[in-house]
Design a protein around this motif. Sequence first.
Motif, short mmCIF file in Angstrom:
data_model
loop_
_atom_site.label_atom_id
_atom_site.label_comp_id
_atom_site.label_asym_id
_atom_site.label_seq_id
_atom_site.Cartn_x
_atom_site.Cartn_y
_atom_site.Cartn_z
N VAL A 53 0.82 -1.22 0.00
CA VAL A 53 0.00 0.00 0.00
C VAL A 53 0.85 1.27 0.00
O VAL A 53 0.46 2.27 -0.60
CB VAL A 53 -1.02 0.01 1.17
N ASP A 60 -1.76 1.54 -6.28
CA ASP A 60 -2.64 1.04 -7.35
C ASP A 60 -2.85 -0.46 -7.21
O ASP A 60 -3.97 -0.96 -7.31
CB ASP A 60 -2.05 1.33 -8.73
N LEU A 93 -4.98 -1.30 -4.17
CA LEU A 93 -6.40 -1.06 -4.43
C LEU A 93 -7.01 -2.19 -5.26
O LEU A 93 -8.13 -2.64 -4.99
CB LEU A 93 -6.59 0.28 -5.12
N ASN A 148 -9.97 -4.75 -4.04
CA ASN A 148 -11.19 -4.92 -4.84
C ASN A 148 -11.46 -6.37 -5.19
O ASN A 148 -12.57 -6.71 -5.60
CB ASN A 148 -11.12 -4.07 -6.11
N LEU A 194 -8.10 0.19 2.71
CA LEU A 194 -8.87 0.77 1.62
C LEU A 194 -8.82 2.30 1.69
O LEU A 194 -8.66 2.97 0.67
CB LEU A 194 -10.32 0.28 1.66
N ALA A 196 -5.31 3.29 0.47
CA ALA A 196 -5.15 3.10 -0.98
C ALA A 196 -5.94 4.16 -1.75
O ALA A 196 -5.44 4.71 -2.74
CB ALA A 196 -5.60 1.70 -1.38
N LEU A 197 -7.15 4.46 -1.32
CA LEU A 197 -7.95 5.48 -1.99
C LEU A 197 -7.29 6.85 -1.87
O LEU A 197 -7.24 7.62 -2.84
CB LEU A 197 -9.36 5.53 -1.42
N ASN A 211 -4.15 7.10 -4.03
CA ASN A 211 -4.48 7.14 -5.45
C ASN A 211 -5.25 8.41 -5.81
O ASN A 211 -5.75 8.53 -6.92
CB ASN A 211 -5.30 5.91 -5.85
N SER A 245 -11.65 9.57 -1.26
CA SER A 245 -11.75 8.73 -0.07
C SER A 245 -12.10 9.51 1.18
O SER A 245 -12.48 8.94 2.18
CB SER A 245 -10.44 7.99 0.16
#
Length: 116
Positions: free
Chosen positions: A35, A40, A43, A47, A67, A70-71, A74, A78
């Motif tokens: 992470v 990317d 994530l 998913n 999560l 990662a959001l 990216n 988030s």
Amino acid sequence: MNKYLFLLFLFAMGGLVSCTQTNDVNLLKQAETCVESDPDNALQLLNLLENSELLRGKESADYALLLTQALDKNYLDSLQSDSLIKIAVDYYKGSGDYVKAGKSYYYYGKIMVVKH
């Protein structure tokens, strides 16, 4: 005969459930390792979890924190809702895992700043 068939069915279903949970834990561990360096990929791994709403306890808190991380890394939206990271904050505040508690408080603070 029906009793043995029922027991065989229960044994098979138990095996399937345990394999799925192990796979989810492995995906979480893989996402945690990448992470920071490759959000990317993290994530994408997160998913892949098909039943993330069935996770409980540590796995649920790890998923929520990873999560959110990662959001954020990216640059996705988030930080609009605190409901996801609140799961991690609630779990880690009394767990003794100070690193993950700190990370969850950091992201919770970022959300509070955005929300004013």
